[in-house]
Design an enzyme around this catalytic site. Sequence first.
Site, mmCIF file in Angstrom:
data_model
loop_
_atom_site.group_PDB
_atom_site.id
_atom_site.type_symbol
_atom_site.label_atom_id
_atom_site.label_comp_id
_atom_site.label_asym_id
_atom_site.label_seq_id
_atom_site.Cartn_x
_atom_site.Cartn_y
_atom_site.Cartn_z
ATOM 1 N N GLY A 4 8.730 -2.919 4.228
ATOM 2 C CA GLY A 4 9.647 -4.009 4.487
ATOM 3 C C GLY A 4 10.380 -4.483 3.257
ATOM 4 O O GLY A 4 10.281 -3.900 2.176
ATOM 5 N N LEU B 71 14.262 -9.920 -3.193
ATOM 6 C CA LEU B 71 13.496 -9.632 -4.401
ATOM 7 C C LEU B 71 13.246 -8.144 -4.572
ATOM 8 O O LEU B 71 13.068 -7.656 -5.676
ATOM 9 C CB LEU B 71 12.152 -10.363 -4.356
ATOM 10 C CG LEU B 71 12.200 -11.889 -4.493
ATOM 11 C CD1 LEU B 71 10.837 -12.478 -4.177
ATOM 12 C CD2 LEU B 71 12.667 -12.291 -5.872
ATOM 13 N N GLY B 72 13.206 -7.424 -3.474
ATOM 14 C CA GLY B 72 12.957 -5.989 -3.563
ATOM 15 C C GLY B 72 12.611 -5.414 -2.210
ATOM 16 O O GLY B 72 12.455 -6.135 -1.228
ATOM 17 N N ASP C 286 -4.280 0.932 -3.747
ATOM 18 C CA ASP C 286 -2.954 1.243 -4.309
ATOM 19 C C ASP C 286 -2.657 0.347 -5.503
ATOM 20 O O ASP C 286 -1.559 -0.185 -5.644
ATOM 21 C CB ASP C 286 -1.874 1.084 -3.239
ATOM 22 C CG ASP C 286 -0.572 1.798 -3.617
ATOM 23 O OD1 ASP C 286 -0.633 2.732 -4.442
ATOM 24 O OD2 ASP C 286 0.486 1.419 -3.090
#
Length: 699
Positions: free
Chosen positions: A34, A28-29, A144
């Site tokens: 990670g 997915l990305g 974030d």
Amino acid sequence: MAPQRNIGASAEAELPEYAGHYRLESCLGSGGMGVVHLARSTSGMRVAVKVVHARYAMDPEFRGRFRQEVAAARRVSGAFTAPVVDADPEGGRPWMATLYIPGPTLSERVKRNGPLDPDQARRLMAGLAEALRDIHRVGVVHRDLKPSNVLLAEDGPKVIDFGISRPRDSELRTETGKLIGTPPFMAPEQFRRPREVGPAADVFALGSLMVHATTGRGPFDSDSPYVVAYQVVHDEPDLTGVPESLAPLVLRCLAKEPDDRPTPDELMRELRSVAAAYDTQVFVPAQRTREPREESAPEPSADAPARRLGRRTLLVAGVLCLAVLGGLTALQVSGGTEPARRTTAAQSTPGGFGVWEAESVPEGGGMPQCSYGTRRLLCALPGSVLALDPADGRTLWRHGVEGTTRSEPPVVSGGLVQPSLDRIGDLEALDPATGEPVWRQDAPRYDGVRAVGGMLLLTRADGTVTGVDAASGETRWSHRIPGQAVPYFSSFAGERGEPAAYATSPSGDGSGTRVTAVDPATGDVRWDAELEGSLTPVGAADGAVYLVAGGEVYGDATAVLRYTPGTGDTRRVTLPVPVAQAQAGVHGDTVHLMGAGGSLVAVDMAAGKQRWRLETGVSRGSEPVSDGRHVYVTAPDGRLLGVDARRGKLLGQTRPRLGAGSDRVPAALPAPVLAGGHVYAGAPDGTVFGVTGSDPAGW
């Protein structure tokens, strides 16, 4: 489907086929820590699995961060996050699985379809405000929040990726000179005072995120992160293109000072007034793609271990909206603020002590931070310090304090009240009888301060420590402490003999800790020891220092140590079951641990064993304190619990005191205050109350 191979310089050479019993189907990305995969369980359930990069799997620091992420994700799992399904932070390739949520990120949505219209933007802002409220209520600060960390699901936005989050009361320190976050969405305090980042920083990020959502750019834009950092700290935001109905609220979110920003609950109330009807229709999002996305894929929510194993606490003043306390009589004011009032009558007890409750003014809220000294209760509020009569709660004086307050209560040092230890700004000392200033001086920028043995120890970011005489305000010494890069000191009330300031430095792999005892009068090192494990000092008594193993990086307390510097003797008691995210207090030779999940544990260091363990049902209670007969803990809803110190049985508790200001979540619960056989506590509704300590069953 066989696992896909990543391509690119920064990608993994080959993805694993399984994480636990989850088969990895596609990528997915990829994020900083990670790779996130779409995966299925043996039952066919779709999950998003984050697997730590191979290059970081053997790095103790990154493993520690990943443990934090898992813990934070579990704490905040709910309607506005991706619930954690499973995790193995100890595996050869640590991983975490969360429920797969179809839908694009906000970043993808804006890039593909352009800015949101005003109605969509209002619904997004309301959903994220609600998400932040729930995240902050369990004690986590995201740190974030940005468009790529917001998924637009059919039932509303989901906040993901808690990889750098941490509890509000955590002392996990940001490395000096290292920015943690994404500059266009970081609050000013994340650049200026990274150790003081609290919930208000997430509100600032929400404001920046809303500018991006409605304009396609940020309120501070530049190709250089350094220029962006300067703009965030010094310049006014560019809100051109933000819908007029939302611009004033977004501007409040982007206030430079944390205190000036609204809370998530205030945002929700304001947004309800923006629309006549609170429309809850969905956001729009198209089916979520599986293309790799910028910086952060739908990474499973994560955690930062709560910690507070010692007395030290770092948090942002902006989140503490404390109420103004009052008394039965007229106030003696030193600071020019409106007087508070007392509305609850005292109730006499057989011992002659009047059970009392000093209440906030109606618009107040939050938990007052109190201590005892010079026969007075001294309580910290935003913008002021008060002295209360411990017998009946009368307000004796109140002093206005400039600057940004944090959570530490005022203390008495050098015979004077020191109200400035929990804020950034000038130092001053007050007459305990009147609240009038005795001395005041400009202080250089400092990152931490501790009152020890009649001295104020100021630590700067470069590691220099300055000793200031608390009675006169005069500087006595200033230098580095050998073996301690940037020392943050612990000290403990009631320490016999000459009190010391304790600083610790864990080794890089967490296998050992250097503990240094410093003479506060001279800054000289009294003793220095290398002890096994990642340790935090929690108390000192009868010439020994007590420390807890586990702590702020790894989250769980696994053992308690007693170290006697005179002989070098060390006694270690391993806990049968670790205590999650423990806070600790020491009475005599007994250490009490309060876990985030409600476990209260007594460890008898003389006998070398755990004496008892009580499941209180209190999530994230305060540091426990004891008078030898009872152990007292404050709950987040304002209850005070009294526990039999010998048997570990709950004897009694006071009523909850949440109040109208319960949407304001304190960064750290104040510990109960013991004095003269009585117990005093603060509550979220702004009250301070006193009860007799001898009979918790009668509360």
